[in-house]
Design a protein around this motif. Sequence first.
Motif, short mmCIF file in Angstrom:
data_model
loop_
_atom_site.label_atom_id
_atom_site.label_comp_id
_atom_site.label_asym_id
_atom_site.label_seq_id
_atom_site.Cartn_x
_atom_site.Cartn_y
_atom_site.Cartn_z
N GLN A 32 0.86 -1.15 -0.06
CA GLN A 32 0.17 0.07 -0.08
C GLN A 32 0.91 1.30 0.08
N ARG A 33 1.93 1.27 0.81
CA ARG A 33 2.91 2.33 0.94
C ARG A 33 3.32 2.72 -0.54
N GLY A 34 4.03 1.51 -1.19
CA GLY A 34 4.46 1.71 -2.49
C GLY A 34 3.61 2.16 -3.51
N ALA A 35 2.37 1.79 -3.41
CA ALA A 35 1.17 2.15 -4.36
C ALA A 35 1.02 3.67 -4.13
N VAL A 36 0.83 4.12 -2.78
CA VAL A 36 0.72 5.45 -2.69
C VAL A 36 1.93 6.49 -3.33
N LEU A 37 2.96 5.88 -3.16
CA LEU A 37 4.21 6.50 -3.66
C LEU A 37 4.23 6.77 -5.16
N ARG A 38 3.75 5.64 -5.75
CA ARG A 38 3.79 5.38 -7.15
C ARG A 38 2.88 6.44 -7.75
#
Length: 104
Positions: A32-38
């Motif tokens: 989820q963190r990766g998706a937000v940063l992307r």
Amino acid sequence: ATCAAADAADVDAAVKSGQNAWAGWRQAGVKQRGAVLRKAAALLRDALPELVDLETKHTGRPKREYAAQLGRVPEWYEYHAALAETSEGRVPPLGGDPDHLAIV
């Protein structure tokens, strides 16, 4: 382009919003963190032309300089997204020196 003026109440509201968001971010999984940063990277990349214009008008520096500099910002978000998505749940040692902390 316009820039909003903020008063103390606006600043307080922004700080409170950040504090409220922190709880959710802390509990978010690595995917989820990766998706937000992307998503942030994509939004920044889409806004680059406007950001370049704003910074050029604000500072007077050439557009080509800001296009090159600001063009790297989405890449940093993508880099950190990849770090989040590949987290192994541990912090690797940094040269074995106990006086240094590696934050990944």
